[in-house]
Design an enzyme around this catalytic site. Structure first.
Site, PDB file in Angstrom:
ATOM      1  N   GLY C  11       0.832  -1.199   0.000  1.00 15.05           N
ATOM      2  CA  GLY C  11       0.000   0.000   0.000  1.00 15.05           C
ATOM      3  C   GLY C  11       0.863   1.244   0.000  1.00 15.05           C
ATOM      4  O   GLY C  11       1.892   1.285   0.652  1.00 15.05           O
ATOM      5  N   ARG C  72       0.725  -5.429  -6.647  1.00 17.07           N
ATOM      6  CA  ARG C  72       0.876  -6.771  -6.095  1.00 17.07           C
ATOM      7  C   ARG C  72       1.495  -7.649  -7.169  1.00 17.07           C
ATOM      8  O   ARG C  72       1.228  -7.488  -8.348  1.00 17.07           O
ATOM      9  CB  ARG C  72      -0.486  -7.359  -5.727  1.00 17.07           C
ATOM     10  CG  ARG C  72      -1.065  -6.703  -4.503  1.00 17.07           C
ATOM     11  CD  ARG C  72      -2.329  -7.416  -4.094  1.00 17.07           C
ATOM     12  NE  ARG C  72      -3.066  -6.561  -3.167  1.00 17.07           N
ATOM     13  CZ  ARG C  72      -4.376  -6.560  -3.041  1.00 17.07           C
ATOM     14  NH1 ARG C  72      -5.108  -7.372  -3.795  1.00 17.07           N
ATOM     15  NH2 ARG C  72      -4.961  -5.775  -2.179  1.00 17.07           N
ATOM     16  N   ASP C 103       5.218  -5.396   5.620  1.00 15.77           N
ATOM     17  CA  ASP C 103       5.310  -6.832   5.832  1.00 15.77           C
ATOM     18  C   ASP C 103       5.564  -7.651   4.573  1.00 15.77           C
ATOM     19  O   ASP C 103       6.532  -8.395   4.475  1.00 15.77           O
ATOM     20  CB  ASP C 103       3.974  -7.314   6.418  1.00 15.77           C
ATOM     21  CG  ASP C 103       4.103  -7.637   7.892  1.00 15.77           C
ATOM     22  OD1 ASP C 103       4.870  -6.930   8.578  1.00 15.77           O
ATOM     23  OD2 ASP C 103       3.452  -8.594   8.325  1.00 15.77           O
ATOM     24  N   THR C 127       4.525   2.221   5.520  1.00 16.12           N
ATOM     25  CA  THR C 127       3.146   1.779   5.748  1.00 16.12           C
ATOM     26  C   THR C 127       2.510   2.717   6.756  1.00 16.12           C
ATOM     27  O   THR C 127       3.150   3.109   7.723  1.00 16.12           O
ATOM     28  CB  THR C 127       3.071   0.341   6.288  1.00 16.12           C
ATOM     29  OG1 THR C 127       1.785   0.151   6.892  1.00 16.12           O
ATOM     30  CG2 THR C 127       4.125   0.067   7.355  1.00 16.12           C
ATOM     31  N   ASP C 129       0.310   2.059   8.882  1.00 19.56           N
ATOM     32  CA  ASP C 129      -0.224   1.377  10.067  1.00 19.56           C
ATOM     33  C   ASP C 129       0.699   1.375  11.278  1.00 19.56           C
ATOM     34  O   ASP C 129       0.269   1.050  12.388  1.00 19.56           O
ATOM     35  CB  ASP C 129      -0.582  -0.079   9.729  1.00 19.56           C
ATOM     36  CG  ASP C 129      -1.800  -0.172   8.833  1.00 19.56           C
ATOM     37  OD1 ASP C 129      -2.482   0.856   8.648  1.00 19.56           O
ATOM     38  OD2 ASP C 129      -2.079  -1.264   8.321  1.00 19.56           O
ATOM     39  N   ASP C 131       2.918  -0.711  12.064  1.00 16.65           N
ATOM     40  CA  ASP C 131       2.875  -2.052  12.657  1.00 16.65           C
ATOM     41  C   ASP C 131       4.131  -2.889  12.397  1.00 16.65           C
ATOM     42  O   ASP C 131       4.065  -4.119  12.413  1.00 16.65           O
ATOM     43  CB  ASP C 131       1.634  -2.794  12.160  1.00 16.65           C
ATOM     44  CG  ASP C 131       1.636  -2.968  10.651  1.00 16.65           C
ATOM     45  OD1 ASP C 131       2.492  -2.354   9.982  1.00 16.65           O
ATOM     46  OD2 ASP C 131       0.782  -3.705  10.148  1.00 16.65           O
ATOM     47  N   ARG C 173      -5.362  -2.953  10.399  1.00 17.02           N
ATOM     48  CA  ARG C 173      -5.904  -4.305  10.402  1.00 17.02           C
ATOM     49  C   ARG C 173      -5.378  -5.100  11.603  1.00 17.02           C
ATOM     50  O   ARG C 173      -6.101  -5.849  12.234  1.00 17.02           O
ATOM     51  CB  ARG C 173      -5.542  -5.012   9.092  1.00 17.02           C
ATOM     52  CG  ARG C 173      -6.691  -5.834   8.563  1.00 17.02           C
ATOM     53  CD  ARG C 173      -6.506  -6.204   7.111  1.00 17.02           C
ATOM     54  NE  ARG C 173      -6.765  -5.076   6.226  1.00 17.02           N
ATOM     55  CZ  ARG C 173      -6.519  -5.081   4.919  1.00 17.02           C
ATOM     56  NH1 ARG C 173      -5.988  -6.149   4.346  1.00 17.02           N
ATOM     57  NH2 ARG C 173      -6.784  -4.034   4.179  1.00 17.02           N
TER      58      ARG C 173
END
Lengths: 322, 322, 322, 322
Positions: C11, C72, C103, C127, C129, C131, C173
């Site tokens: 993303g 992708r 990731d 990213t 996020d 995360d 997420r």
């Protein structure tokens, strides 16, 4: 601890309201009463106090400025002024205070606490300049750099359209943090800060090289307190030896206000919570800071005296990336 | 019509890119070739031309500045310069031009068209000052007032926190439109514009009355071209007779750039479409405008000479609402 | 090292362009050639390469998205796909790569490097996020929380005007960082994150208490990946037992784009510089991070497996301050 | 006229506060008392009144939402409810009212005025949808289109990075004004509005042509009230016949709040001034509007029944420019 008061002092900074809110709500959540002191030390002397409730600080987290207002106080520099302030605090059962401000605020606090040690004081670093020792980030800094950056992004549109060289002066009387961050973030050709000696000849050389390489615009970010003088003076000197059409913009006070950023609100809230917690833990005479992501406590005397250093890697990045 | 060219000239303004995009895509949609002329009249003289395709203007609608860049051209003021420009246009089969700019742009266009009437020219009003006759809104104005307003909103946070009086100077050498709109939108105490005589004594009286009424902050918006001098001069005069602490901010070039607003992009696009349509309809020597919501055509000579008047009701509103 | 390539994958995140710019300019500054790989691993397989020069990355530091685009790639999950990618890299003399992503990006990198250890790879955490283990802040996070906060500030205007309860779902997420920061920054009544078990009964109790206390509006921020289901499901459950009129907004993809903040651009630039430096120092298979203000290097395998924990103090602050 | 009251009703809209401020200050400036009615018709029935002074509306011009709040009122639909409202108004010496709202607000006003003609009522169009007849622009519209545009600008960053097709649903149950403006301003491929029949087959054809022409991203803006169903339904249909990866975002309530734009604040202020002036001139039962730049008065009955038409040229521009 009977009542916990909070005030703002010195130049206003975005995030002060988020910090006030956190102090008030944490104090009440912990079972104490909260008092707002208006207009800093001057209001303390004049007894400009108001009880604060959770709803008194509703819907302020997103506002710039400070709902408690700020003011300079000559009176607080006199023993008589401080005696009046003390009497007012005692009369109102205030024995813990959170002071949100910068250098001047903590200097005042230090003197006051020596004279009246039964009043506990903890500070939160509220200043856009990021020039306090004992914290990686001051309240107001993150918002100020975004505001200044946005202004320079705009100026860059014009610089690109017209083969122009802009000198933009940002705030920072003693510290180049704002200049460094916005300079990197806007792709400035050069960043002039008080922390490093400015070499005008080198600057002229760089700009002339850019011109020869057909780089059709350039931004030079100048910190207010740069040793080579303000943006106007530097621009005048450069213009003599440089083919670009030169323009100057002093961003000035528009850097101070505005909606606090997300990180600002979180940081200011966190510091406000920590300040009340520190008072309740018996701490006094310390400034709350955020150092390497953790809450830190620095004696007022140290927070004032020392300065954070600019990461030299940052200065080097300007040369690599511009 | 063989090829339709487009250029930008004079000070850049947000929305110019949206207008360029509309000109290029409309020309191509109608079956013509599109040419971009870089750096205004100077690029015309130097033959700085580039064919434009629909994708050449992809992802520019949201950008401030102008991808075609702008420049002043002394050469275009000479018959020799204009002769070279004409030769370049003919050599490139350009017989229709959309000129995006202001006063100076259309003055140049008018002279050029008298000498070389076989080149058709239509103008789009690109200037943040809103000072062209023949359109209610120029390209750049709506964005500029939002940018200036945001800056003054920020300054107001500080003014409110500190009992201060701010003089903020906004762009507008000949016209007070920006000053008037942002003054109303930020709740300024006074708005000083070139269109009306500034009475400093009256201003001082108003500000002192505010001070007495415990109004703890004030903003005065000054148009660059106000008859009483710039913000610095007026502030100095006022400071002598007024208890507020007085500060001055010159917004300067940051008002020029930035992302165009929604209305700006729509308006600039609409004018770009209309400009190409006008050329195809055989019009020449006219500036496209938006008058009472409709597309209007005004001869260059009139667009330059006259000025839009500020609605006197607007001036009255400042007194009622502040 | 012959040529250093850079790509973005997964993303998109604001700041990716600032990072690309830093990689390209640092590589060239250090005497190497720079290559842009378009559309991530898929472009690597298809040989979608382009040499990059300092000017190739001019005026991109302020743009959201990624000029190298992303995609992708199913093919890269096959040995044949990776073999093609390797062949393309070798044919282009690329022996060092900076991979900007999350990731999935680093999982791919790890497998590729085991098969083709002569290609050195260093990662930058891109990213929104936040995360990834091994960095306190990912590229994109600071901008995303400001974008989400601004949206919720807007929603709060309506919530306040109408006695309404809004459930706002933000991205995340697997991680509640965005939810936690924007929840604190907007004064949300509750923040529901994947990291802690959501107790709907407790939530209903809190909201009903607020209602009784005449708190006339409420915001509940829900992370996409919360264990109690998305915002719609939770709102439906709450609505049954709560007198507020309930509304749901899913912020969705608008959180991803937009102009990077100042801190974002500085951080992304710094990581890009550090990534190239790491390659030149012979490092490979590590992700660049910023840990406690310093550059850190974390093996891809660890960056992927572990997660940063939310500071429990942050969760506690929501209860104290709301 | 004894006292002039003001209230807001229906969905909140940015600029309502600027309008309230103008009503209050103009009423007082003209020598009348001003009353704020909270929570619309429901507050009128419950006697939720408050005297307003110039300082009551200080520092609200820049705020979204409405300080007078809003509410739906079932009671006002009954004769008993309206009788109570009337009694409260008379008991408070209110004989003039400015109602800020939309369709529902003016419908209620019309019925009330037939029953109680001694109360004079003038309306100001407060709704983001721009769907009232008798004004070119409603209060809230200019801000809403900028907010929606900003969100779509962000989404476009992601669409460009990933070969994606985004369907973005914006507000507008009966009117496509928001969709049309933001569609044009963001360079959308298509804009689907209630005012024109949506042809899904044609849309699929256009999008597939784009795909074939290597246009790597697309935005389709859908008005909430489009005849082909909401964005989710249309996206599902399109996805079946189109190679793009399709995503949907419903902007929802974030479009409603936020800081009003400059034009919004000026327009809302101007309408507020005009509304009080109209009451003082003996007008009643009319909505204030801005038509072709001038203040206009439209009977409530007409403002409600008719709708503004979208300029067909605007619809055509989407096809030319996308």
């Amino acid at each position: 601890m009977k009542k916990i008061a909070v005030f703002t002092s010195g130049g206003d900074a975005p995030g002060m309201n988020a910090c006030i809110r956190a102090v008030v709500r944490t104090a009440i959540h912990k079972g104490h009463e909260a008092i707002g002191i208006f207009r800093g030390y001057q209001g303390m002397i004049e007894g400009d106090f108001q009880p604060m409730y959770p709803y008194s600080v509703s819907n302020i987290i997103q506002l710039g400025g400070t709902i408690l207002r700020s003011a300079r106080s000559k009176d607080f520099r006199t023993p008589e002024g401080r005696a009046k302030a003390y009497a007012n605090l005692k009369a109102n059962d205030i024995d813990g205070i959170v002071a949100i401000g910068g250098d001047g605020t903590f200097t005042g606090a230090r003197i006051f606490m020596e004279e009246y040690p039964d009043i506990k004081m903890v500070g939160c670093p509220g200043t856009i300049d990021n020039d306090l020792f004992g914290t990686d980030y001051t309240i107001g800094y993150d918002t100020a750099i975004n505001t200044a950056m946005q202004a320079i992004d705009n100026i860059k549109d014009t610089a690109n359209a017209h083969d122009r060289l802009f000198f933009v002066e940002v705030m920072g009387r003693d510290a180049g943090f704002i200049a460094m961050s916005v300079g990197l973030a806007t792709g400035a050709e050069a960043v002039l800060v008080p922390e490093s000696k400015t070499d005008i000849q080198q600057l002229i050389h760089t700009l002339n090289t850019n011109y020869t390489n057909k780089k059709n615009s350039s931004i030079v970010v100048v910190a207010e307190g740069d040793d080579a003088g303000g943006a106007f003076k530097i621009a005048e000197e450069v213009q003599k030896h440089c083919p670009y059409e030169t323009k100057v913009t002093i961003l000035g006070h528009l850097q101070r206000g505005g909606r606090p950023t997300c990180m600002e609100r979180v940081r200011a809230s966190r510091m406000g919570v920590a300040a009340v917690q520190a008072l309740l833990d018996g701490k006094s005479g310390v400034m709350i800071g955020e150092v390497k992501g953790e809450i830190a406590y620095t004696p007022f005397s140290q927070a004032i005296k020392h300065h954070n250093a600019i990461n030299p890697m940052m200065l080097g990045m300007v040369d690599i990336l511009s």
